[in-house]
Each structure stands twice: as C-alpha cells, then as structure tokens.
Enzyme design. Structure first.
Site, short mmCIF file in Angstrom:
data_model
loop_
_atom_site.label_atom_id
_atom_site.label_comp_id
_atom_site.label_asym_id
_atom_site.label_seq_id
_atom_site.Cartn_x
_atom_site.Cartn_y
_atom_site.Cartn_z
N PRO A 14 1.06 -0.99 -0.10
CG PRO A 14 0.07 -0.88 1.94
CD PRO A 14 0.81 -1.89 1.54
CG LEU A 16 -1.27 7.88 1.02
CD1 LEU A 16 -2.30 7.16 1.70
CD2 LEU A 16 -1.05 9.77 2.90
CD GLN A 66 -1.75 0.21 5.05
OE1 GLN A 66 -1.62 0.79 4.70
NE2 GLN A 66 -0.86 -0.54 5.61
CB CYS A 96 2.67 4.42 8.04
SG CYS A 96 2.84 6.48 7.81
CE LYS A 135 3.69 -2.48 4.13
NZ LYS A 135 4.91 -1.94 4.65
CG HIS A 167 9.43 -1.75 6.42
ND1 HIS A 167 8.51 -0.22 5.61
CD2 HIS A 167 10.74 -1.97 5.57
CE1 HIS A 167 9.72 -0.02 4.75
NE2 HIS A 167 10.65 -0.41 5.39
CG ASN A 207 7.15 -4.03 2.67
OD1 ASN A 207 7.00 -2.35 3.21
ND2 ASN A 207 7.44 -3.73 1.79
N GLY A 209 12.91 -2.78 0.13
CA GLY A 209 13.98 -3.32 -0.70
C GLY A 209 13.94 -3.55 -1.81
NE ARG A 230 7.64 4.95 -2.08
CZ ARG A 230 6.95 4.04 -1.05
NH1 ARG A 230 6.76 3.42 -1.06
NH2 ARG A 230 6.46 5.73 -1.16
#
Length: 325
Positions: A14, A16, A66, A96, A135, A167, A207, A209, A230
């Site tokens: 997810p 933003l 999410q 986040c 997450k 992450h 998650n 890299g 990304r």
C-alpha cells in the site's frame, strides 16, 4: 461479493497517493495472482468522509483494504463494511512513521502499544471472516530488540492474528521523514527470517528494498510471502512474470508492454465518461517502458500533454509512437 481466500506469496505494498483503484486496475493487467493493497484509508474517512472511500472495482481482486486507526470500535465497523463490499483482507497499518499518522495515534507508533493493537485485531476479527493482518516494522526508535518484536507478535497473535507483513527496517518516529525512514534505517532481513523460524505456524511476508523477482524467490526460500513496493510502481512490467515465476502458473500468455497499455483503453474511456481525468489513470503508466529506447519521450509526452481536458486515448497513442513495438 467475492471474499475468496488470498495467496499472499507476492503482493504490492500500500502506497499513499499511488496505489489507488486506477493503479490497481493497471497492475491487474500484468498479474492475476498478486495481492493488491489499497492506499491506507483512515477509519475517520470511511465513517465520516464525504466520499466513498471503500469503492473499488471487483476486477482488482484479490485486493486488501489497509486501514489506519486505533479505535477498536471504529476499526470493527470499517472491517465489517469492507467485507460486505467484497474485500479479500483487512490490513491494519502499524508501520507508517509520518507525523500526521502519529498525531492520529496510528501507524508505527502503535508498536509501542501491542495490547491496544490486540484489542483492535480482536474487535475486527469478531466482525469479519476474512483475514485480519498486520503490517509492521521490526522496531521503533530505541525499542528495536528482537525481544520487543517477539513480544508484539505474541500479544497480537493471542487474539487470533496469524498473518504479518514485516517491513525489515525499524522506524525512527522523530527526526526522519517518511522517505528517510524508507532508506536510512538499515534493512535486517535476517531478523524476519528468524521470526519465521521461531513462529513457523504464522504466515510471514517480508517488505523493504525488494527490487527484483530473483530477490523475491530467494526470500521465499525462508518466508511465506514477499511484498514489493516502489519498484513495482516505477517499473511495473516486472509484474508480467510474477504469475509464472512466483506462482508457478504455466498458463500465462506472453503479453507486450504496448498490449498492456492498450488493454487499459476501455477502462480509461469508461472512467472518463464518469468524470475522471485522463491523467488520473495515465500517471500510473509512466514507468511502463523503463530502460527501453524511447521511454523518455513516452514519459515526456504524457507528462506534458496528459493533464488537460483535451487529453484522451489519442494522447496515449501518440506517446506509444515514441517506443518501438
């Protein structure tokens, strides 16, 4: 409604302002098995906002919602609404690090309140049959020991959370921007691998890299799933091999980049007929030809000509003409 089970072997994070329904529709042209996630949506937006923050297209499935929030009752209401709408999974954001999110008492700061997170999970699970997942990061600020992470897992698993997306960086809640928090804290994949060894009964995805499918396959030797962020957005054609290489789907028909773009035309025209701007969809397709001759001209043409009211399918066709088929 189609709340079918999901195979979280590969998913797209997810993000933003990025992974909206137009982006997910585009990604679904490339892979049918990958689990797609919405942008983080706050409980306040869903319950009190003026728009329909739960809207998605059923051709996006499997898709997970999410949620951002920390009030168990509000999260439970949103989870129930989401299941009724057909989402395949509810994911709570405990990762986040932005100031705005912290001020709302959700995101990564919740790692310091595992009992509250457990209350949130319990409340949601009481309302839905679909998976409720978390997450999270591997730690926050000075609370970054392996024992801290395990305590968080223990407390939230007791109330029935079996699925975690980790992450593999800690988050600095003060002093680093969200962008810096994605880059500066070092990756610690080994800690996530150890978590899977110590909690083999849990479904654990990694998650942070991940840039190639080869890396993804290496991770999958040690954990259950990989979430790419990304790179999947900047270089989306990487997704065209996911069904075959990650899911072992041999029935995949080869498709060209030009075909993928043109497969979006009916969707773009339908969305424009409902009032959407061409750019709302086209912006997600800028990276389609990354690294190929003509890619820069393709991006430039879309960026310079895709915003106005006159932009339409012909704008995309002109952009495609810069890239050899």
């Amino acid at each position: 409604m189609n709340n079918k089970p999901v195979n979280r072997r590969f998913s797209i994070a997810p993000m933003l302002d990025w992974t909206d329904r137009h982006c997910r529709t585009f990604h679904r042209q490339l892979t049918k098995n990958t689990v797609l996630y919405t942008e983080m949506v706050t409980t306040g937006a869903i319950l009190f906002g003026r728009g329909d923050y739960l809207h998605f297209n059923h051709h996006e499935q499997p898709v997970a919602l999410q949620l951002g929030g920390s009030d168990p009752e509000s999260l439970a209401k949103c989870a129930k609404l989401a299941q009724e709408r057909g989402y395949n999974e509810i994911n709570l954001n405990v990762g986040c690090p932005s100031d705005r999110v912290q001020n709302g008492r959700f995101g990564a700061c919740l790692m310091a309140e595992p009992t509250l997170v457990a209350d949130c999970v319990s409340a949601m699970k009481a309302q839905v049959d679909i998976p409720v997942t978390l997450k999270t990061r591997i730690g926050i600020d000075e609370q970054d020991s392996y024992e801290f992470l395990c305590e968080f897992i223990d407390i939230t698993h007791k109330v029935g959370c079996d699925d975690y997306i980790i992450h593999a960086r800690k988050a600095w809640l003060n002093g680093l921007s969200p962008k810096e928090n994605r880059e500066i804290p070092p990756l610690d994949y080994e800690r996530v691998y150890q978590l899977k060894k110590d909690y083999p009964h849990l479904d654990i995805s990694i998650n942070g890299g991940v840039k190639t499918l080869a890396e993804s396959i290496t991770h999958l030797d040690k954990i259950d799933g990989v979430m790419m962020g990304r790179e999947a957005y900047a270089n989306p054609f990487i997704l065209a091999q996911v069904d075959q290489l990650i899911y072992g789907d041999e029935a995949v028909n080869p498709i060209t980049r030009h075909q993928v773009v043109r497969n979006m035309y009916d969707y773009i025209e339908d969305e424009m007929s409902k009032g959407a701007n061409f750019w709302h969809v086209a912006r997600h397709m800028l990276g389609m030809f990354q690294g190929l001759p003509g890619a820069r001209s393709y991006r430039r043409h879309l960026s310079e000509n895709g915003h106005g009211k006159q932009a339409d399918i012909s704008t995309m066709e002109k952009a495609l003409s810069f890239v050899p088929e």
